[in-house]
Design a protein around this motif. Structure first.
Motif, mmCIF file in Angstrom:
data_model
loop_
_atom_site.group_PDB
_atom_site.id
_atom_site.type_symbol
_atom_site.label_atom_id
_atom_site.label_comp_id
_atom_site.label_asym_id
_atom_site.label_seq_id
_atom_site.Cartn_x
_atom_site.Cartn_y
_atom_site.Cartn_z
ATOM 1 N N ALA A 142 79.438 17.181 36.090
ATOM 2 C CA ALA A 142 80.288 16.557 37.184
ATOM 3 C C ALA A 142 81.513 15.797 36.661
ATOM 4 C CB ALA A 142 79.403 15.495 37.463
ATOM 5 N N PRO A 143 81.554 15.110 35.725
ATOM 6 C CA PRO A 143 82.736 14.562 35.054
ATOM 7 C C PRO A 143 83.846 15.573 34.649
ATOM 8 C CG PRO A 143 81.345 14.223 33.274
ATOM 9 C CD PRO A 143 80.431 14.779 34.601
ATOM 10 N N PHE A 144 83.124 16.861 34.057
ATOM 11 C CA PHE A 144 84.232 17.698 33.799
ATOM 12 C C PHE A 144 84.729 18.378 35.068
ATOM 13 C CE2 PHE A 144 84.654 22.437 33.250
ATOM 14 C CZ PHE A 144 85.453 22.365 32.061
ATOM 15 N N LEU A 145 84.005 18.601 36.149
ATOM 16 C CA LEU A 145 84.615 19.258 37.220
ATOM 17 C C LEU A 145 85.302 18.177 37.878
ATOM 18 C CD1 LEU A 145 81.631 21.290 38.560
ATOM 19 C CD2 LEU A 145 83.872 22.304 37.598
ATOM 20 N N ALA A 146 85.152 16.829 38.019
ATOM 21 C CA ALA A 146 85.851 15.860 38.632
ATOM 22 C C ALA A 146 87.088 15.763 38.156
ATOM 23 C CB ALA A 146 85.014 14.589 38.314
ATOM 24 N N GLY A 147 86.960 16.071 36.778
ATOM 25 C CA GLY A 147 88.613 15.969 36.148
ATOM 26 C C GLY A 147 89.272 17.178 36.322
ATOM 27 N N MET A 148 88.934 18.332 36.327
ATOM 28 C CA MET A 148 89.537 19.690 36.559
ATOM 29 C C MET A 148 90.121 19.463 38.077
ATOM 30 S SD MET A 148 87.833 23.180 35.927
ATOM 31 C CE MET A 148 87.120 23.611 37.384
ATOM 32 N N GLY A 149 89.029 18.928 39.126
ATOM 33 C CA GLY A 149 89.713 18.753 40.504
ATOM 34 C C GLY A 149 90.675 17.669 40.602
ATOM 35 N N GLY A 150 91.069 17.036 39.711
ATOM 36 C CA GLY A 150 91.932 15.846 39.949
ATOM 37 C C GLY A 150 91.371 14.563 40.627
ATOM 38 N N MET A 151 90.139 14.320 40.555
ATOM 39 C CA MET A 151 89.476 13.047 41.179
ATOM 40 C C MET A 151 90.523 11.726 40.695
ATOM 41 S SD MET A 151 85.824 11.347 41.192
ATOM 42 C CE MET A 151 85.086 12.857 42.177
ATOM 43 N N HIS A 152 91.021 10.838 41.508
ATOM 44 C CA HIS A 152 91.505 9.686 41.148
ATOM 45 C C HIS A 152 90.818 9.127 40.146
ATOM 46 C CE1 HIS A 152 93.269 5.684 41.050
ATOM 47 N NE2 HIS A 152 94.371 6.133 41.797
ATOM 48 N N PHE A 153 91.663 8.715 38.795
ATOM 49 C CA PHE A 153 90.887 8.329 37.525
ATOM 50 C C PHE A 153 90.233 7.036 37.797
ATOM 51 C CE2 PHE A 153 90.921 6.172 33.418
ATOM 52 C CZ PHE A 153 90.041 7.057 32.695
ATOM 53 N N GLY A 154 91.029 6.076 38.746
ATOM 54 C CA GLY A 154 90.419 4.603 38.820
ATOM 55 C C GLY A 154 89.179 4.624 39.547
ATOM 56 N N ARG A 155 88.967 5.871 40.760
ATOM 57 C CA ARG A 155 87.940 5.739 41.361
ATOM 58 C C ARG A 155 86.708 6.364 40.485
ATOM 59 N NH1 ARG A 155 91.646 6.715 45.506
ATOM 60 N NH2 ARG A 155 91.501 9.174 45.149
ATOM 61 N N PHE A 156 87.252 7.240 39.811
ATOM 62 C CA PHE A 156 86.039 7.961 38.901
ATOM 63 C C PHE A 156 85.585 6.915 38.167
ATOM 64 C CE2 PHE A 156 85.193 9.727 34.531
ATOM 65 C CZ PHE A 156 84.340 10.525 34.829
ATOM 66 N N THR A 157 86.157 6.125 37.464
ATOM 67 C CA THR A 157 86.001 5.119 36.293
ATOM 68 C C THR A 157 85.001 4.044 37.105
ATOM 69 O OG1 THR A 157 87.991 5.282 35.137
ATOM 70 C CG2 THR A 157 86.754 3.175 34.881
ATOM 71 N N LEU A 158 85.241 3.705 38.150
ATOM 72 C CA LEU A 158 84.614 2.775 38.866
ATOM 73 C C LEU A 158 83.015 3.295 39.083
ATOM 74 C CD1 LEU A 158 83.552 0.161 40.819
ATOM 75 C CD2 LEU A 158 84.566 1.603 42.689
ATOM 76 N N PHE A 159 82.907 4.559 39.389
ATOM 77 C CA PHE A 159 81.446 5.026 39.840
ATOM 78 C C PHE A 159 80.792 5.269 38.655
ATOM 79 C CE2 PHE A 159 83.325 5.200 44.053
ATOM 80 C CZ PHE A 159 82.215 5.026 44.914
ATOM 81 N N ASN A 160 81.630 5.738 37.467
ATOM 82 C CA ASN A 160 81.399 6.161 36.089
ATOM 83 C C ASN A 160 80.623 4.759 35.570
ATOM 84 O OD1 ASN A 160 80.934 7.208 33.574
ATOM 85 N ND2 ASN A 160 83.021 6.700 33.123
#
Length: 218
Positions: A142-160
């Protein structure tokens, strides 16, 4: 080959390994192999097979009175490991994701697993980063594909962070409160197998559903 044997033994009985680390490494450094395993499970896309759920459960057992581990320290360090692992995998996906997939060298990145993980990201959006914490194998992709898809890092970090903290707390506290129950002690191997099986059920169901969907559309 020794690494494979180590992983198999760790999957079968993480409790024995933690007990050995407590004796061999002492009350301070005992957390280092636990930290490393939790970090690597989601930090590297090539290691989705590591037993994060059962390891946290067994860690919780040793956090109970007289077990050799401190509950607050253990949870704090494993939360950090889980968050850093996902963050590392996010940036690997963002910087080199397409090249890694095209190379075909990472055998764990099967089309079925990628498709299932991507489907969850598409369906649940940012919340999928939280949700996939509780899905073995998929939580590594999931984090690998989220990064590859360009998910906003701030929002990714919150849910991470939310997902990592909840995942670590749930499995550690289950071990802490229920690990020394007589039934669990007497049937420990079965309990560990049960944790692994239950953890994998949603992933297996999703993969089977995806496979059936392909057959129907063919």
């Amino acid at each position: 080959m020794e690494f494979v044997h180590f992983i198999i033994a760790l999957l079968q009985d993480p409790r024995t390994f933690i007990a050995q680390w407590i004796v061999q490494l002492g009350p301070v450094w005992v957390y280092s192999p636990l930290f490393l395993i939790i970090f690597i499970e989601t930090g590297l896309v090539v290691t989705p097979f590591l037993p994060g759920d059962s390891l946290l459960f067994c860690m919780g057992i040793f956090c109970a009175d007289g077990g050799g581990l401190n509950l607050g320290v253990a949870i704090t360090l494993m939360c950090i490991a889980a968050v850093l692992g996902n963050t590392s995998n996010y940036w690997i996906g963002r910087k080199a994701g397409e090249a890694i997939i095209k190379s075909g060298k990472v055998k764990a990145l099967t089309p079925e697993r990628l498709e299932k993980t991507q489907a969850m990201l598409d369906k649940y959006g940012n919340f999928a980063v939280f949700l996939t914490r509780f899905f073995p194998i998929i939580r590594t992709f999931a984090p690998f594909l989220a990064g590859m898809g360009g998910m906003h890092f701030g929002r990714f970090t919150l849910f991470n962070v939310l997902g990592g903290v909840c995942w670590v707390c749930v499995f550690t506290l289950l071990g802490y409160f229920f690990g020394n129950v007589p039934f669990v002690v007497e049937h420990f191997e079965l309990v560990i197998i049960g944790i692994v099986v239950i953890s994998f059920l949603p992933t297996a169901f999703g993969l089977a559903k995806a496979a059936l969907g392909k057959k129907k559309s063919a």
